[in-house]
Scaffold this motif. Structure first.
Motif, PDB file in Angstrom:
ATOM      1  N   PHE A 116       2.352  62.189 -45.070  1.00 19.97           N
ATOM      2  CA  PHE A 116       3.248  61.056 -45.365  1.00 19.97           C
ATOM      3  C   PHE A 116       3.916  61.253 -46.720  1.00 19.97           C
ATOM      4  CE2 PHE A 116       1.920  57.289 -42.673  1.00 19.97           C
ATOM      5  CZ  PHE A 116       0.909  57.890 -41.957  1.00 19.97           C
ATOM      6  N   THR A 117       5.221  61.019 -46.788  1.00 26.12           N
ATOM      7  CA  THR A 117       5.930  60.917 -48.061  1.00 26.12           C
ATOM      8  C   THR A 117       6.580  59.535 -48.068  1.00 26.12           C
ATOM      9  OG1 THR A 117       6.395  63.266 -47.826  1.00 26.12           O
ATOM     10  CG2 THR A 117       7.541  62.101 -49.604  1.00 26.12           C
ATOM     11  N   ILE A 118       6.125  58.692 -48.984  1.00 24.53           N
ATOM     12  CA  ILE A 118       6.485  57.266 -48.918  1.00 24.53           C
ATOM     13  C   ILE A 118       7.382  56.863 -50.088  1.00 24.53           C
ATOM     14  CG2 ILE A 118       5.548  54.906 -48.916  1.00 24.53           C
ATOM     15  CD1 ILE A 118       2.866  56.290 -47.863  1.00 24.53           C
ATOM     16  N   GLN A 119       8.546  56.311 -49.776  1.00 25.43           N
ATOM     17  CA  GLN A 119       9.407  55.709 -50.806  1.00 25.43           C
ATOM     18  C   GLN A 119       9.008  54.256 -51.012  1.00 25.43           C
ATOM     19  OE1 GLN A 119      11.321  57.993 -52.138  1.00 25.43           O
ATOM     20  NE2 GLN A 119      10.812  59.423 -50.485  1.00 25.43           N
ATOM     21  N   ARG A 120       8.855  53.548 -49.884  1.00 25.85           N
ATOM     22  CA  ARG A 120       8.503  52.120 -49.922  1.00 25.85           C
ATOM     23  C   ARG A 120       7.874  51.768 -48.582  1.00 25.85           C
ATOM     24  NH1 ARG A 120      10.694  47.613 -47.949  1.00 25.85           N
ATOM     25  NH2 ARG A 120      12.848  48.195 -47.531  1.00 25.85           N
ATOM     26  N   LEU A 121       6.805  51.005 -48.591  1.00 25.23           N
ATOM     27  CA  LEU A 121       6.174  50.596 -47.330  1.00 25.23           C
ATOM     28  C   LEU A 121       6.977  49.475 -46.666  1.00 25.23           C
ATOM     29  CD1 LEU A 121       2.426  50.533 -48.448  1.00 25.23           C
ATOM     30  CD2 LEU A 121       3.483  52.215 -46.923  1.00 25.23           C
ATOM     31  N   PRO A 122       7.079  49.492 -45.326  1.00 22.59           N
ATOM     32  CA  PRO A 122       7.762  48.399 -44.622  1.00 22.59           C
ATOM     33  C   PRO A 122       7.055  47.062 -44.862  1.00 22.59           C
ATOM     34  CG  PRO A 122       7.387  50.284 -43.162  1.00 22.59           C
ATOM     35  CD  PRO A 122       6.605  50.548 -44.407  1.00 22.59           C
ATOM     36  N   ILE A 160       6.930  61.050 -41.998  1.00 25.43           N
ATOM     37  CA  ILE A 160       5.620  61.590 -41.603  1.00 25.43           C
ATOM     38  C   ILE A 160       5.863  62.937 -40.917  1.00 25.43           C
ATOM     39  CG2 ILE A 160       3.437  61.173 -40.403  1.00 25.43           C
ATOM     40  CD1 ILE A 160       4.279  58.211 -40.079  1.00 25.43           C
ATOM     41  N   GLU A 161       5.308  64.007 -41.492  1.00 21.19           N
ATOM     42  CA  GLU A 161       5.306  65.292 -40.809  1.00 21.19           C
ATOM     43  C   GLU A 161       3.965  65.410 -40.095  1.00 21.19           C
ATOM     44  OE1 GLU A 161       7.297  68.307 -43.832  1.00 21.19           O
ATOM     45  OE2 GLU A 161       6.378  66.580 -44.828  1.00 21.19           O
ATOM     46  N   SER A 162       3.983  65.921 -38.870  1.00 23.73           N
ATOM     47  CA  SER A 162       2.730  65.960 -38.117  1.00 23.73           C
ATOM     48  C   SER A 162       2.579  67.258 -37.344  1.00 23.73           C
ATOM     49  CB  SER A 162       2.665  64.776 -37.156  1.00 23.73           C
ATOM     50  OG  SER A 162       3.624  64.938 -36.132  1.00 23.73           O
ATOM     51  N   VAL A 163       1.343  67.564 -37.022  1.00 24.32           N
ATOM     52  CA  VAL A 163       1.034  68.736 -36.192  1.00 24.32           C
ATOM     53  C   VAL A 163       0.322  68.263 -34.934  1.00 24.32           C
ATOM     54  CG1 VAL A 163      -0.111  70.984 -36.099  1.00 24.32           C
ATOM     55  CG2 VAL A 163       0.703  70.099 -38.304  1.00 24.32           C
ATOM     56  N   PHE A 164       0.882  68.649 -33.779  1.00 23.49           N
ATOM     57  CA  PHE A 164       0.278  68.348 -32.488  1.00 23.49           C
ATOM     58  C   PHE A 164      -0.204  69.654 -31.852  1.00 23.49           C
ATOM     59  CE2 PHE A 164       1.792  64.014 -30.963  1.00 23.49           C
ATOM     60  CZ  PHE A 164       2.359  63.607 -32.155  1.00 23.49           C
ATOM     61  N   VAL A 165      -1.348  69.600 -31.197  1.00 24.09           N
ATOM     62  CA  VAL A 165      -1.784  70.740 -30.380  1.00 24.09           C
ATOM     63  C   VAL A 165      -2.132  70.228 -28.980  1.00 24.09           C
ATOM     64  CG1 VAL A 165      -2.687  72.024 -32.361  1.00 24.09           C
ATOM     65  CG2 VAL A 165      -4.223  70.556 -31.049  1.00 24.09           C
ATOM     66  N   LEU A 166      -2.135  71.143 -28.020  1.00 21.55           N
ATOM     67  CA  LEU A 166      -2.536  70.789 -26.658  1.00 21.55           C
ATOM     68  C   LEU A 166      -3.981  71.229 -26.447  1.00 21.55           C
ATOM     69  CD1 LEU A 166       0.715  71.719 -24.761  1.00 21.55           C
ATOM     70  CD2 LEU A 166      -0.379  69.470 -24.704  1.00 21.55           C
ATOM     71  N   MET A 167      -4.768  70.315 -25.904  1.00 21.88           N
ATOM     72  CA  MET A 167      -6.176  70.603 -25.687  1.00 21.88           C
ATOM     73  C   MET A 167      -6.475  70.538 -24.200  1.00 21.88           C
ATOM     74  SD  MET A 167      -9.315  68.654 -27.533  1.00 21.88           S
ATOM     75  CE  MET A 167      -9.204  67.330 -26.341  1.00 21.88           C
ATOM     76  N   ASP A 168      -7.298  71.466 -23.734  1.00 21.18           N
ATOM     77  CA  ASP A 168      -7.778  71.452 -22.358  1.00 21.18           C
ATOM     78  C   ASP A 168      -8.760  70.291 -22.198  1.00 21.18           C
ATOM     79  OD1 ASP A 168      -8.345  73.795 -19.923  1.00 21.18           O
ATOM     80  OD2 ASP A 168      -9.769  72.140 -20.169  1.00 21.18           O
ATOM     81  N   THR A 182      -3.425  46.759 -56.443  1.00 26.51           N
ATOM     82  CA  THR A 182      -2.732  47.142 -57.689  1.00 26.51           C
ATOM     83  C   THR A 182      -2.086  48.536 -57.589  1.00 26.51           C
ATOM     84  OG1 THR A 182      -4.877  47.887 -58.541  1.00 26.51           O
ATOM     85  CG2 THR A 182      -4.120  45.712 -59.256  1.00 26.51           C
ATOM     86  N   HIS A 183      -2.287  49.218 -56.454  1.00 27.97           N
ATOM     87  CA  HIS A 183      -1.724  50.555 -56.270  1.00 27.97           C
ATOM     88  C   HIS A 183      -0.987  50.646 -54.935  1.00 27.97           C
ATOM     89  CE1 HIS A 183      -4.969  51.178 -59.181  1.00 27.97           C
ATOM     90  NE2 HIS A 183      -4.315  52.244 -59.585  1.00 27.97           N
ATOM     91  N   VAL A 184       0.050  51.471 -54.925  1.00 31.67           N
ATOM     92  CA  VAL A 184       0.750  51.732 -53.654  1.00 31.67           C
ATOM     93  C   VAL A 184       0.698  53.236 -53.361  1.00 31.67           C
ATOM     94  CG1 VAL A 184       2.300  49.745 -53.600  1.00 31.67           C
ATOM     95  CG2 VAL A 184       2.972  51.792 -54.874  1.00 31.67           C
ATOM     96  N   PRO A 185       0.522  53.593 -52.079  1.00 34.24           N
ATOM     97  CA  PRO A 185       0.445  55.012 -51.730  1.00 34.24           C
ATOM     98  C   PRO A 185       1.823  55.674 -51.794  1.00 34.24           C
ATOM     99  CG  PRO A 185       0.342  53.676 -49.753  1.00 34.24           C
ATOM    100  CD  PRO A 185       0.345  52.722 -50.920  1.00 34.24           C
ATOM    101  N   LYS A 186       1.833  56.907 -52.304  1.00 32.20           N
ATOM    102  CA  LYS A 186       3.076  57.657 -52.471  1.00 32.20           C
ATOM    103  C   LYS A 186       3.095  58.849 -51.511  1.00 32.20           C
ATOM    104  CE  LYS A 186       6.733  59.087 -54.763  1.00 32.20           C
ATOM    105  NZ  LYS A 186       7.947  58.481 -54.234  1.00 32.20           N
ATOM    106  N   GLU A 187       1.949  59.466 -51.344  1.00 36.18           N
ATOM    107  CA  GLU A 187       1.844  60.659 -50.504  1.00 36.18           C
ATOM    108  C   GLU A 187       0.460  60.687 -49.873  1.00 36.18           C
ATOM    109  OE1 GLU A 187       2.740  64.308 -52.613  1.00 36.18           O
ATOM    110  OE2 GLU A 187       2.126  65.505 -50.893  1.00 36.18           O
ATOM    111  N   VAL A 188       0.406  61.019 -48.604  1.00 37.53           N
ATOM    112  CA  VAL A 188      -0.876  61.124 -47.909  1.00 37.53           C
ATOM    113  C   VAL A 188      -0.888  62.437 -47.153  1.00 37.53           C
ATOM    114  CG1 VAL A 188      -2.430  60.120 -46.192  1.00 37.53           C
ATOM    115  CG2 VAL A 188      -0.946  58.631 -47.542  1.00 37.53           C
ATOM    116  N   ASN A 189      -1.980  63.146 -47.266  1.00 39.09           N
ATOM    117  CA  ASN A 189      -2.140  64.395 -46.557  1.00 39.09           C
ATOM    118  C   ASN A 189      -3.500  64.337 -45.876  1.00 39.09           C
ATOM    119  OD1 ASN A 189      -1.247  66.899 -45.790  1.00 39.09           O
ATOM    120  ND2 ASN A 189      -2.038  67.931 -47.611  1.00 39.09           N
ATOM    121  N   ILE A 190      -3.492  64.327 -44.549  1.00 41.70           N
ATOM    122  CA  ILE A 190      -4.750  64.111 -43.818  1.00 41.70           C
ATOM    123  C   ILE A 190      -4.910  65.151 -42.712  1.00 41.70           C
ATOM    124  CG2 ILE A 190      -3.644  62.366 -42.312  1.00 41.70           C
ATOM    125  CD1 ILE A 190      -6.380  60.885 -42.288  1.00 41.70           C
TER     126      ILE A 190
END
Lengths: 244, 244
Positions: free
Chosen positions: B63-69, B106-114, B189-197
């Motif tokens: 996630f790269t966040i400018q402002r939360l909805p 949001i950049e994401s990675v999807f894989v296909l699983m059997d 008191t804090h807002v998220p700016k970047e999330v990497n999970i």
């Protein structure tokens, strides 16, 4: 005749559980959103009510369920403020499928609370008038909620996402704690038919509640629920279930 | 150029926390709904993928966040399958406000699983072709997730409503456990700016996870997170925060 308000909603996957049907928190979420939209349309928004130093609090829901809404289904949610007396406002919600069949009905009781002293106040004409609901003298009785006789319990800590903008636990969350204790096997083999729930006291952030429950299998299948902190009762409910 | 798909969404009160902004589970919910709608429109629905004995699994979000909805805001969610290689599909999501300003990406990675053996499989042309994404040779690297050095932790039991129709924990739920440990004072008191999970392993019903965390306050404010059962890592994340 009171004013009705209807909104259309497509049921999302994240509003449904493993049974592919809508969860109680999701149903309450969309119901309350519908009533908020009606209030906004009648210029009786949350902000308007706050000007009186008041806020709406829900004390009871009574669900009568024909069929739970399913993933991907388009449903209509209709709400109507039915009647009110000095302290209590009675609002109904109906969920219908695309063909107009009733899926479920929720009868509810709303009261107005003073934001400062957290006490119930009488309903001002100016707040209630635009809903054109009937003024009644009597207090409508909801079915009696049977107490737990021999129960079990599990603890639940109030999480950050359980609290709403008033810093109180959104009352949809009580369903999370009540439903969860019943377990996967029960919840995937039974469907709820009727729910009768009363909210007695407000749980706050930082609390740990105990979710007490008892399952009775006599003529009908029924679960009794009590959310408590120590001996103090916060919420109680009875749910009638049918075998799937 | 890959096919874009956009949906409009009004942010509901029940999708927001006490800050009046959208929660991570709600943002992921609506993002995935948008990609499912695109897949359905291209005849590549979940059911179509199931015919191959396969299912989509998400392994990473960035996630790269400018402002939360915010509550009541009308937003647009756009998604696009960007690139894919033998095993990995890269999908982006963008949230925009009414004026077209980017709120977050949001950049994401999807894989296909059997579905049978729960193993990752290569991506069949027939499944991916309609998205018109670019075939690439390389594996795209996401930022390294730093490990916890000195952390604390809280336990979380997987609840019935945490599991989705695959009987696995919906990966939006990991955010619930990761965010909650930070506590009311930090989160208001804090807002998220970047999330990497990164999601490493699937939590199942009946599990109790430990949500480990560490807050670092150096040049920037950062939290490190690990969801574990015993020594086994299930999910890890780093979040960068700004003071409100």
């Amino acid at each position: 005749m009171a004013v009705k308000y209807t909104r259309t909603h497509e049921v999302s996957y994240y509003e449904c559980d493993v049974n592919q049907t809508m969860t109680f928190p999701a149903m309450i979420g969309i119901a309350i959103k519908t009533s908020e939209e009606q209030s906004d349309a009648l210029n009786r928004s949350t902000e308007f009510i706050h000007q009186f130093g008041l806020t709406w609090v829900i004390t009871n829901y009574h669900f009568t369920i024909q069929r739970l809404p399913k993933v991907g289904e388009i449903i209509q949610i209709t709400t109507q403020a039915m009647e009110y007396n000095k302290y209590f406002c009675y609002r109904n919600f109906w969920f219908h499928d695309k063909k107009g069949n009733e899926l479920l009905k929720i009868e509810s009781v709303f009261v107005l609370m003073d934001i400062q002293n957290r006490k119930m106040t009488s309903v001002p004409e100016e707040i209630i008038a635009p809903f054109e609901s009937e003024k009644i003298k009597r207090i409508k009785r909801f079915p009696t909620i049977e107490k737990i006789e021999e129960g079990e319990s599990l603890p639940y800590r109030v999480r950050f996402y359980d609290i709403d903008s008033n810093q109180h636990v959104n009352n949809a969350m009580y369903f999370n704690w009540m439903i969860d204790v019943l377990g996967f096997d029960f919840l995937t083999t039974h469907v709820p038919k009727e729910v009768n729930i009363r909210f007695d006291k407000e749980v706050e952030y930082g609390n740990e509640v105990m979710s007490h429950y008892e399952i009775l299998k006599t003529d009908s299948i029924k679960s009794r629920h009590e959310i408590k902190i120590g001996d103090q009762l916060y919420c109680e409910a009875n749910i009638t279930w049918l075998l799937k």
